[in-house]
Scaffold this motif. Structure first.
Motif, PDB file in Angstrom:
ATOM      1  N   THR A 136     -10.326 -95.244 -61.432  1.00 41.33           N
ATOM      2  CA  THR A 136      -9.076 -95.916 -61.885  1.00 41.33           C
ATOM      3  C   THR A 136      -8.147 -94.969 -62.136  1.00 41.33           C
ATOM      4  O   THR A 136      -7.052 -95.144 -61.786  1.00 41.33           O
ATOM      5  CB  THR A 136      -9.377 -96.989 -62.960  1.00 41.33           C
ATOM      6  OG1 THR A 136     -10.181 -96.153 -64.082  1.00 41.33           O
ATOM      7  CG2 THR A 136     -10.190 -98.153 -62.312  1.00 41.33           C
ATOM      8  N   ARG A 166     -14.668 -96.478 -48.452  1.00 39.81           N
ATOM      9  CA  ARG A 166     -15.269 -97.464 -49.341  1.00 39.81           C
ATOM     10  C   ARG A 166     -16.319 -96.656 -50.468  1.00 39.81           C
ATOM     11  O   ARG A 166     -17.052 -96.193 -49.610  1.00 39.81           O
ATOM     12  CB  ARG A 166     -15.911 -98.598 -48.641  1.00 39.81           C
ATOM     13  CG  ARG A 166     -15.277 -99.295 -47.742  1.00 39.81           C
ATOM     14  CD  ARG A 166     -15.688-100.294 -46.655  1.00 39.81           C
ATOM     15  NE  ARG A 166     -16.368-101.640 -47.416  1.00 39.81           N
ATOM     16  CZ  ARG A 166     -15.756-102.685 -47.489  1.00 39.81           C
ATOM     17  NH1 ARG A 166     -14.586-103.013 -47.070  1.00 39.81           N
ATOM     18  NH2 ARG A 166     -16.598-103.587 -48.482  1.00 39.81           N
ATOM     19  N   GLU A 211      -7.806 -99.186 -49.613  1.00 37.40           N
ATOM     20  CA  GLU A 211      -6.660 -99.259 -49.212  1.00 37.40           C
ATOM     21  C   GLU A 211      -5.744 -97.993 -49.363  1.00 37.40           C
ATOM     22  O   GLU A 211      -5.233 -97.377 -48.446  1.00 37.40           O
ATOM     23  CB  GLU A 211      -5.676-100.172 -50.261  1.00 37.40           C
ATOM     24  CG  GLU A 211      -5.627-101.722 -49.563  1.00 37.40           C
ATOM     25  CD  GLU A 211      -4.837-102.381 -50.694  1.00 37.40           C
ATOM     26  OE1 GLU A 211      -5.351-103.881 -50.744  1.00 37.40           O
ATOM     27  OE2 GLU A 211      -4.094-102.318 -51.482  1.00 37.40           O
ATOM     28  N   ALA A 262     -18.287-104.976 -52.019  1.00 34.24           N
ATOM     29  CA  ALA A 262     -17.531-104.696 -53.316  1.00 34.24           C
ATOM     30  C   ALA A 262     -18.279-105.607 -54.251  1.00 34.24           C
ATOM     31  O   ALA A 262     -18.613-106.897 -53.874  1.00 34.24           O
ATOM     32  CB  ALA A 262     -16.156-104.995 -53.046  1.00 34.24           C
ATOM     33  N   GLY A 263     -18.233-105.474 -55.531  1.00 37.64           N
ATOM     34  CA  GLY A 263     -18.917-106.347 -56.332  1.00 37.64           C
ATOM     35  C   GLY A 263     -20.343-106.266 -56.520  1.00 37.64           C
ATOM     36  O   GLY A 263     -21.149-107.285 -57.185  1.00 37.64           O
ATOM     37  N   LEU A 300     -15.149-102.669 -60.540  1.00 37.55           N
ATOM     38  CA  LEU A 300     -14.383-104.083 -60.376  1.00 37.55           C
ATOM     39  C   LEU A 300     -14.293-104.054 -58.817  1.00 37.55           C
ATOM     40  O   LEU A 300     -13.778-102.842 -58.061  1.00 37.55           O
ATOM     41  CB  LEU A 300     -13.049-104.165 -60.994  1.00 37.55           C
ATOM     42  CG  LEU A 300     -13.064-104.041 -62.457  1.00 37.55           C
ATOM     43  CD1 LEU A 300     -11.549-104.244 -63.018  1.00 37.55           C
ATOM     44  CD2 LEU A 300     -13.875-105.082 -62.973  1.00 37.55           C
ATOM     45  N   ALA A 301     -14.464-105.298 -58.212  1.00 40.34           N
ATOM     46  CA  ALA A 301     -14.263-105.349 -56.882  1.00 40.34           C
ATOM     47  C   ALA A 301     -12.617-104.932 -56.483  1.00 40.34           C
ATOM     48  O   ALA A 301     -12.460-104.247 -55.536  1.00 40.34           O
ATOM     49  CB  ALA A 301     -14.399-106.696 -56.520  1.00 40.34           C
ATOM     50  N   GLU A 302     -11.996-105.267 -57.190  1.00 37.63           N
ATOM     51  CA  GLU A 302     -10.439-105.012 -57.373  1.00 37.63           C
ATOM     52  C   GLU A 302     -10.222-103.394 -57.002  1.00 37.63           C
ATOM     53  O   GLU A 302      -9.285-102.864 -56.330  1.00 37.63           O
ATOM     54  CB  GLU A 302      -9.529-105.403 -58.531  1.00 37.63           C
ATOM     55  CG  GLU A 302      -8.120-105.370 -58.198  1.00 37.63           C
ATOM     56  CD  GLU A 302      -7.402-104.623 -59.417  1.00 37.63           C
ATOM     57  OE1 GLU A 302      -8.143-104.612 -60.715  1.00 37.63           O
ATOM     58  OE2 GLU A 302      -6.347-104.086 -59.532  1.00 37.63           O
ATOM     59  N   THR A 303     -10.837-102.426 -57.953  1.00 41.89           N
ATOM     60  CA  THR A 303     -10.906-101.192 -57.675  1.00 41.89           C
ATOM     61  C   THR A 303     -11.433-100.626 -56.379  1.00 41.89           C
ATOM     62  O   THR A 303     -10.815 -99.922 -55.665  1.00 41.89           O
ATOM     63  CB  THR A 303     -11.615-100.607 -58.965  1.00 41.89           C
ATOM     64  OG1 THR A 303     -11.276-100.983 -60.128  1.00 41.89           O
ATOM     65  CG2 THR A 303     -11.515 -98.734 -59.127  1.00 41.89           C
ATOM     66  N   HIS A 304     -12.593-101.336 -56.052  1.00 41.83           N
ATOM     67  CA  HIS A 304     -12.828-100.977 -54.912  1.00 41.83           C
ATOM     68  C   HIS A 304     -11.865-101.162 -53.630  1.00 41.83           C
ATOM     69  O   HIS A 304     -11.981-100.321 -52.691  1.00 41.83           O
ATOM     70  CB  HIS A 304     -14.326-101.877 -54.508  1.00 41.83           C
ATOM     71  CG  HIS A 304     -15.019-101.488 -53.223  1.00 41.83           C
ATOM     72  ND1 HIS A 304     -16.181-100.812 -53.391  1.00 41.83           N
ATOM     73  CD2 HIS A 304     -14.905-101.902 -52.034  1.00 41.83           C
ATOM     74  CE1 HIS A 304     -16.621-100.762 -52.021  1.00 41.83           C
ATOM     75  NE2 HIS A 304     -15.960-101.455 -51.332  1.00 41.83           N
ATOM     76  N   LEU A 305     -11.260-102.257 -53.600  1.00 40.65           N
ATOM     77  CA  LEU A 305     -10.354-102.781 -52.697  1.00 40.65           C
ATOM     78  C   LEU A 305      -9.099-101.676 -52.708  1.00 40.65           C
ATOM     79  O   LEU A 305      -8.673-101.158 -51.770  1.00 40.65           O
ATOM     80  CB  LEU A 305     -10.043-104.079 -52.725  1.00 40.65           C
ATOM     81  CG  LEU A 305     -11.125-105.232 -52.400  1.00 40.65           C
ATOM     82  CD1 LEU A 305     -10.867-106.430 -52.662  1.00 40.65           C
ATOM     83  CD2 LEU A 305     -11.790-105.012 -51.099  1.00 40.65           C
ATOM     84  N   ARG A 306      -8.651-101.560 -53.873  1.00 41.01           N
ATOM     85  CA  ARG A 306      -7.508-100.597 -53.998  1.00 41.01           C
ATOM     86  C   ARG A 306      -7.805 -99.232 -53.351  1.00 41.01           C
ATOM     87  O   ARG A 306      -6.989 -98.732 -52.843  1.00 41.01           O
ATOM     88  CB  ARG A 306      -7.096-100.420 -55.350  1.00 41.01           C
ATOM     89  CG  ARG A 306      -5.998-101.620 -56.110  1.00 41.01           C
ATOM     90  CD  ARG A 306      -5.836-101.343 -57.547  1.00 41.01           C
ATOM     91  NE  ARG A 306      -5.379-100.261 -57.772  1.00 41.01           N
ATOM     92  CZ  ARG A 306      -5.399 -99.832 -59.119  1.00 41.01           C
ATOM     93  NH1 ARG A 306      -6.199-100.251 -59.829  1.00 41.01           N
ATOM     94  NH2 ARG A 306      -4.576 -98.484 -59.375  1.00 41.01           N
TER      95      ARG A 306
END
Ligand code: MCA
Ligand code: AMP
Length: 512
Positions: free
Chosen positions: A254, A295, A290, A319-320, A281-287
């Protein structure tokens, strides 16, 4: 083999002149130079009277010499007990006393505070500073560059790592050579490590993640490490273009994402980013995907078990989730009350078994029996489920534990200290979401009737006793604590109530 751990991790590289460690200033230490340093230190240890099986406690800053001390202990058959540099002398005293350590190595700056502890515990004291100076290396300077490796078997103890308990008393997890070696072998294979790899190492080396995962995987595959003293965004960003792999706790990732210099281009030389020690966090994985196209590979482990599961190298890194049980590891989900195995998809206690699982807690047979079943399954205290495709998801913890920036904090230890303070009737310590550390510590304090404890005085009272990372980032006075019909404090309700305390902070902001 005479000493499997030493022979496989270290001895195998005898004579190699290519770099093992690449330091922050760009200088390098070859395998051969590192092994000579370790051999010299091994002489110091044995001349001081340490014998195979003795414990050596080390509270030292990360440095090549500190790592050589670990190698020296392996070569001399000594059980290494690495300790967080943030521990206060009071916290340290317990580990030294409980383990019966024959030697304690500390930073020269702390000698005054620590010498009395060593004397009281009958442990010899040596010093080692972050720059490699100290009595240990002074003495090593006069020693021979080679050391006759002490014979050891795979079942012999290699390390003690202390983990706190829900009662607040720490337990020494006894790890064997086999525990460490088998896990490093599995991970090196699953994550495709080779001699070509250059691992960016910014983790501390007093915990499983930095010592047994990152370092041992590199050693076993014969690669090199960019060995940074700690996580520092500038240094990591500067080093990434030379690295092929990086391992970190979610806070590393992060923090990198918060930095505009962290780009796809910067990460393009890296083949693998691994995350663990706390939920990503799945959100961190996705960010992250991107931003970089990578991954992150998330895995799951514990001090007592090393690594248990990992997302796949090839195939979907979901993720997650923490992926699949590693080869050789049995994992099942059980009913926390009965221990009966639950069907796939249901949530329950995660239990694991395999060559990675520790031997028990040092001199604590009841605690060992309570967590390590006769049939070898270890009850992790983590709650999880196995999804329809076999991915393990961690959905919570049955143990009362806070994980802040990858460090474990047991609320009980803080509650016991708070409850002793004047004017305090009782307290509850909880973990709440935090943008930088994932979770952080909040203390809720109920005053005695008519009393009005000062929160600053409470914070000051904790300061001398507890490592900084355990200090509550907020202390709030409350009238009562919610309890269930059994009289147990309902921490889930408190966590919900206080969950927004740090959410207004912008991501990455450092909290007090
Ligand atoms: C430092 N501080 C912390 C933490 N780290 N407070 C709470 N939680 C922390 N993790 C304190 C500092 O002393 C400082 O206090 C203040 O918080 C802010 O420091 P900051 O400069 O932001 O922190 P930092 O020095 O950059 O350290 C943050 C970090 C570090 C880089 C995330 O904590 C870290 O390297 N964590 C990795 C831990 C780890 O290796 N865990 C693996 C355990 P002040 O302002 O008063 O000076 S092994 C494990 O869990 C299992 C087996 C597994 O699966 O891996
Ligand atoms: P420790 O005993 O200090 O090594 O901490 C181990 C604990 O960290 C585990 O029992 C989990 O609760 C937690 N942990 C480690 N890796 C992960 C992960 N990838 N996701 C969620 N929790 C994790």
């Amino acid at each position: 083999m005479a000493n499997p751990l030493y022979d496989r991790l270290f001895g195998a590289h005898a004579g190699r002149q290519d770099p093992f460690l690449i330091l922050a200033d760009g200088s390098t230490i070859s395998y051969a130079a590192f092994l000579a340093m370790a051999a010299r230190i091994a002489h110091v240890l044995t001349r001081a009277g340490l014998s195979p099986g003795d414990r050596l406690a080390a509270q030292v800053e990360k440095s090549p010499q500190a790592l050589a001390l670990v190698a020296a202990a392996a070569q001399a058959g000594i059980v290494i007990l690495p300790l967080n540099t943030a521990y206060t002398p009071g916290e340290l005293a317990y580990f030294v006393e409980n383990s019966g350590a024959a030697m304690l190595v500390c930073d020269p700056d702390r000698t005054e505070a620590i010498a009395p502890i060593a004397a009281q515990c009958g442990a010899r004291l040596e010093t080692l500073a972050a720059d490699g100076s100290g009595t240990l290396t002074d003495k090593a300077g006069d020693m021979a560059d080679d050391f006759p490796t002490v014979e050891r078997a795979t079942d012999d103890l290699a390390a003690f790592l202390y983990t706190s308990g829900t009662t607040g008393r720490s337990k020494g997890a006894m790890l064997t050579q086999e525990n460490l070696l088998s896990n490093a072998e599995t991970l090196a294979e699953c994550w495709r490590f080779t001699e070509e790899d250059v691992l960016l190492h910014a983790l501390p080396i007093f915990h499983t993640h930095g010592l047994f995962v990152a370092t041992n995987v590199t050693l076993l595959s014969g690669g090199a490490m960019i060995f940074l003293p700690k996580f520092d965004a500038d240094a990591v960003i500067g080093a990434l273009p030379r690295a092929t792999a990086m391992m970190g706790v979610p806070t590393f990732y992060t923090r990198l994402l918060d930095d505009p210099r962290f780009t796809r281009d910067l990460a393009s030389h890296v083949r693998l980013f691994v995350s663990g020690s706390a939920p990503l966090l799945a959100e961190t994985h996705l960010r992250f995907e991107e931003r970089t196209g990578h991954r992150i590979l998330e895995r799951y482990g514990m001090t007592e078990t090393n690594m248990n599961t990992s997302n796949p190298y090839d195939g979907e890194r979901r993720a997650g989730t923490v992926g699949f049980p590693l080869p050789g590891v049995d994992l099942k989900i059980t009913d926390p009350d009965t221990g009966a195995e639950l069907p796939q998809g249901e949530t329950g206690m995660i239990e694991v078994r395999g060559p990675n699982v520790f031997k028990g807690y040092w001199q604590m047979p009841e605690k060992t029996a309570a967590e390590l079943r006769q049939d070898g399954f270890f009850i992790t205290g983590d709650l999880g489920r196995i999804d329809e495709d076999g991915y393990v998801q961690i959905v919570g913890r049955q143990k009362d534990l806070i994980i802040s920036g990858g460090y474990n904090i047991y609320p009980k230890e803080i509650e016991l200290l708070l409850d002793e303070q004047p004017g305090v009737m009782e307290s509850a310590v909880i973990g709440v979401p935090h943008p930088d550390f994932g979770e952080t510590v909040v203390a809720l304090v109920v005053p005695e009737p008519g009393a009005a404890p000062d929160t600053e005085a409470l914070a000051a009272a904790l300061k001398g006793s507890l490592a900084r990372f355990k200090h509550p980032r907020a202390i709030r006075i409350v009238e009562t604590l919610p309890r269930n019909t059994m009289g147990k404090v309902q921490k889930n309700l408190l966590r919900e109530e206080w969950s927004g305390l740090f959410n207004s902070a912008s991501a990455g902001e450092r909290m007090p």
